[in-house]
Design a protein around this motif. Structure first.
Motif, PDB file in Angstrom:
ATOM      1  N   ARG A 145      -5.312  -0.601 -36.215  1.00 28.23           N
ATOM      2  CA  ARG A 145      -6.282   0.414 -36.628  1.00 28.23           C
ATOM      3  C   ARG A 145      -7.710  -0.124 -36.534  1.00 28.23           C
ATOM      4  NH1 ARG A 145      -9.584   2.184 -40.321  1.00 28.23           N
ATOM      5  NH2 ARG A 145      -9.395   0.369 -41.644  1.00 28.23           N
ATOM      6  N   LEU A 146      -7.894  -1.356 -37.019  1.00 29.10           N
ATOM      7  CA  LEU A 146      -9.235  -1.953 -36.969  1.00 29.10           C
ATOM      8  C   LEU A 146      -9.688  -2.191 -35.535  1.00 29.10           C
ATOM      9  CD1 LEU A 146      -8.991  -4.402 -39.982  1.00 29.10           C
ATOM     10  CD2 LEU A 146     -10.525  -2.434 -39.788  1.00 29.10           C
ATOM     11  N   GLU A 147      -8.790  -2.613 -34.668  1.00 25.77           N
ATOM     12  CA  GLU A 147      -9.147  -2.804 -33.249  1.00 25.77           C
ATOM     13  C   GLU A 147      -9.600  -1.479 -32.632  1.00 25.77           C
ATOM     14  OE1 GLU A 147      -6.282  -6.620 -32.146  1.00 25.77           O
ATOM     15  OE2 GLU A 147      -5.524  -4.586 -31.825  1.00 25.77           O
ATOM     16  N   GLN A 148      -8.931  -0.392 -32.987  1.00 25.54           N
ATOM     17  CA  GLN A 148      -9.330   0.932 -32.492  1.00 25.54           C
ATOM     18  C   GLN A 148     -10.701   1.324 -33.038  1.00 25.54           C
ATOM     19  OE1 GLN A 148      -6.037   3.335 -33.757  1.00 25.54           O
ATOM     20  NE2 GLN A 148      -4.819   2.894 -31.924  1.00 25.54           N
ATOM     21  N   ASP A 172     -27.785   3.009 -37.965  1.00 30.11           N
ATOM     22  CA  ASP A 172     -27.611   1.852 -38.852  1.00 30.11           C
ATOM     23  C   ASP A 172     -26.269   1.889 -39.563  1.00 30.11           C
ATOM     24  OD1 ASP A 172     -30.091   0.872 -38.142  1.00 30.11           O
ATOM     25  OD2 ASP A 172     -31.114   1.667 -39.921  1.00 30.11           O
ATOM     26  N   ALA A 173     -25.854   3.064 -39.999  1.00 24.91           N
ATOM     27  CA  ALA A 173     -24.559   3.198 -40.670  1.00 24.91           C
ATOM     28  C   ALA A 173     -23.422   2.835 -39.719  1.00 24.91           C
ATOM     29  CB  ALA A 173     -24.373   4.617 -41.195  1.00 24.91           C
ATOM     30  N   GLU A 174     -23.544   3.225 -38.471  1.00 26.44           N
ATOM     31  CA  GLU A 174     -22.504   2.892 -37.486  1.00 26.44           C
ATOM     32  C   GLU A 174     -22.477   1.388 -37.225  1.00 26.44           C
ATOM     33  OE1 GLU A 174     -19.230   3.916 -35.690  1.00 26.44           O
ATOM     34  OE2 GLU A 174     -20.494   5.404 -36.670  1.00 26.44           O
ATOM     35  N   ARG A 175     -23.632   0.757 -37.201  1.00 23.64           N
ATOM     36  CA  ARG A 175     -23.692  -0.701 -37.023  1.00 23.64           C
ATOM     37  C   ARG A 175     -23.058  -1.414 -38.218  1.00 23.64           C
ATOM     38  NH1 ARG A 175     -29.498  -0.063 -34.588  1.00 23.64           N
ATOM     39  NH2 ARG A 175     -29.001  -0.184 -32.377  1.00 23.64           N
ATOM     40  N   GLU A 176     -23.333  -0.904 -39.421  1.00 22.57           N
ATOM     41  CA  GLU A 176     -22.732  -1.493 -40.632  1.00 22.57           C
ATOM     42  C   GLU A 176     -21.215  -1.344 -40.611  1.00 22.57           C
ATOM     43  OE1 GLU A 176     -24.611   0.110 -44.141  1.00 22.57           O
ATOM     44  OE2 GLU A 176     -26.605  -0.471 -43.417  1.00 22.57           O
ATOM     45  N   LYS A 177     -20.729  -0.176 -40.173  1.00 18.75           N
ATOM     46  CA  LYS A 177     -19.275   0.032 -40.072  1.00 18.75           C
ATOM     47  C   LYS A 177     -18.670  -0.954 -39.091  1.00 18.75           C
ATOM     48  CE  LYS A 177     -19.368   4.931 -40.322  1.00 18.75           C
ATOM     49  NZ  LYS A 177     -18.892   6.169 -39.701  1.00 18.75           N
ATOM     50  N   LEU A 178     -19.322  -1.124 -37.936  1.00 21.15           N
ATOM     51  CA  LEU A 178     -18.814  -2.054 -36.930  1.00 21.15           C
ATOM     52  C   LEU A 178     -18.752  -3.466 -37.496  1.00 21.15           C
ATOM     53  CD1 LEU A 178     -17.887  -2.763 -34.073  1.00 21.15           C
ATOM     54  CD2 LEU A 178     -20.311  -2.860 -33.397  1.00 21.15           C
ATOM     55  N   ALA A 179     -19.789  -3.884 -38.210  1.00 19.66           N
ATOM     56  CA  ALA A 179     -19.795  -5.227 -38.811  1.00 19.66           C
ATOM     57  C   ALA A 179     -18.663  -5.361 -39.828  1.00 19.66           C
ATOM     58  CB  ALA A 179     -21.147  -5.504 -39.466  1.00 19.66           C
ATOM     59  N   ARG A 180     -18.439  -4.314 -40.646  1.00 22.28           N
ATOM     60  CA  ARG A 180     -17.358  -4.345 -41.632  1.00 22.28           C
ATOM     61  C   ARG A 180     -15.997  -4.414 -40.944  1.00 22.28           C
ATOM     62  NH1 ARG A 180     -17.253   0.678 -44.105  1.00 22.28           N
ATOM     63  NH2 ARG A 180     -15.324   1.171 -43.075  1.00 22.28           N
ATOM     64  N   TYR A 181     -15.793  -3.595 -39.899  1.00 18.69           N
ATOM     65  CA  TYR A 181     -14.511  -3.621 -39.166  1.00 18.69           C
ATOM     66  C   TYR A 181     -14.255  -5.010 -38.593  1.00 18.69           C
ATOM     67  CZ  TYR A 181     -14.865   1.517 -39.209  1.00 18.69           C
ATOM     68  OH  TYR A 181     -14.979   2.829 -39.581  1.00 18.69           O
ATOM     69  N   ARG A 182     -15.297  -5.627 -38.042  1.00 15.85           N
ATOM     70  CA  ARG A 182     -15.117  -6.968 -37.460  1.00 15.85           C
ATOM     71  C   ARG A 182     -14.801  -7.994 -38.534  1.00 15.85           C
ATOM     72  NH1 ARG A 182     -20.129  -6.670 -33.180  1.00 15.85           N
ATOM     73  NH2 ARG A 182     -18.969  -5.732 -31.472  1.00 15.85           N
ATOM     74  N   ARG A 183     -15.484  -7.908 -39.697  1.00 11.82           N
ATOM     75  CA  ARG A 183     -15.187  -8.835 -40.814  1.00 11.82           C
ATOM     76  C   ARG A 183     -13.729  -8.695 -41.258  1.00 11.82           C
ATOM     77  NH1 ARG A 183     -19.866  -7.007 -43.151  1.00 11.82           N
ATOM     78  NH2 ARG A 183     -18.678  -5.780 -44.656  1.00 11.82           N
ATOM     79  N   GLU A 184     -13.294  -7.441 -41.403  1.00 10.04           N
ATOM     80  CA  GLU A 184     -11.926  -7.202 -41.844  1.00 10.04           C
ATOM     81  C   GLU A 184     -10.912  -7.689 -40.817  1.00 10.04           C
ATOM     82  OE1 GLU A 184     -11.671  -3.059 -42.878  1.00 10.04           O
ATOM     83  OE2 GLU A 184     -13.013  -3.301 -44.599  1.00 10.04           O
ATOM     84  N   LEU A 185     -11.210  -7.460 -39.556  1.00  9.79           N
ATOM     85  CA  LEU A 185     -10.323  -7.917 -38.480  1.00  9.79           C
ATOM     86  C   LEU A 185     -10.260  -9.434 -38.450  1.00  9.79           C
ATOM     87  CD1 LEU A 185      -8.551  -6.812 -36.244  1.00  9.79           C
ATOM     88  CD2 LEU A 185     -10.544  -6.798 -34.731  1.00  9.79           C
TER      89      LEU A 185
END
Length: 190
Positions: A145-148, A172-185
């Protein structure tokens, strides 16, 4: 401070809300509760100092409430207390809690636990209280899910039309989401 000097009341209120409820209440207070209940005087003094600093920051937005809480600990008025100065000594410590917060986000959303060192695990257990949750997470499904999500966010941010035409806060919100997804992954892949 940037929001205050630019008279952005919404920015001040939003930042203080996150600081108060997310950082101070959800993380800091929960993490030190065992030490406070055990009568640890250093933890009590540090907690009071942090509460005083938070009250000073809240005062411009919530003067009556912050003044009332302040009066429970001091004889003087909060309105005449000096504004808290920035203390660069602790700038590096800002990121120390990030792995625990990422682990908590993953556990709360997907029921998946990630490895943490002993101190991080202690804080995780105190704040998240995983024994109360009745979940059995599927780490492989969460990784997929995170990779997607990472691929979707990267594609969106690579679209020049989106970046140029969307409101800056949306980008900015989309960039923050991407950073969070990468941290979680990263946390799940460790």
């Amino acid at each position: 401070e940037e929001s205050l000097t630019s008279f952005s009341f919404a920015g001040v209120a939003s930042g203080l809300y996150r600081l108060t409820f997310d950082d101070f209440c959800d993380w800091y207070a929960e993490a030190i509760k065992p030490r406070l209940y055990a009568g640890d005087l250093d933890a009590q003094a540090t907690a009071l100092a942090n509460l005083e600093r938070l009250l000073k920051l809240l005062h411009p937005v919530m003067p009556h409430v912050s003044e009332e809480v302040w009066s429970q600990f001091h004889d003087d008025r909060l309105i005449v207390a000096p504004w808290p100065a920035r203390d660069g000594r602790f700038a590096d410590a800002q990121l120390e809690l990030e792995p625990v917060q990422t682990a908590a986000e993953l556990f709360r959303r997907a029921g998946v636990r990630v490895p943490l060192d002993d101190e991080q695990a202690r804080i995780f257990e105190a704040v998240v209280k995983p024994e109360r949750a009745k979940v059995n997470g599927d780490a492989a499904a969460e990784i997929r899910r995170l990779e997607q999500e990472v691929a979707r966010a990267e594609k969106m941010l690579a679209n020049e039309r989106f970046v140029e035409n969307a409101a800056p806060d949306v980008v900015d919100a989309e960039r923050e989401k991407l950073a969070r997804y990468r941290r979680e992954l990263d946390a799940l892949s460790a």
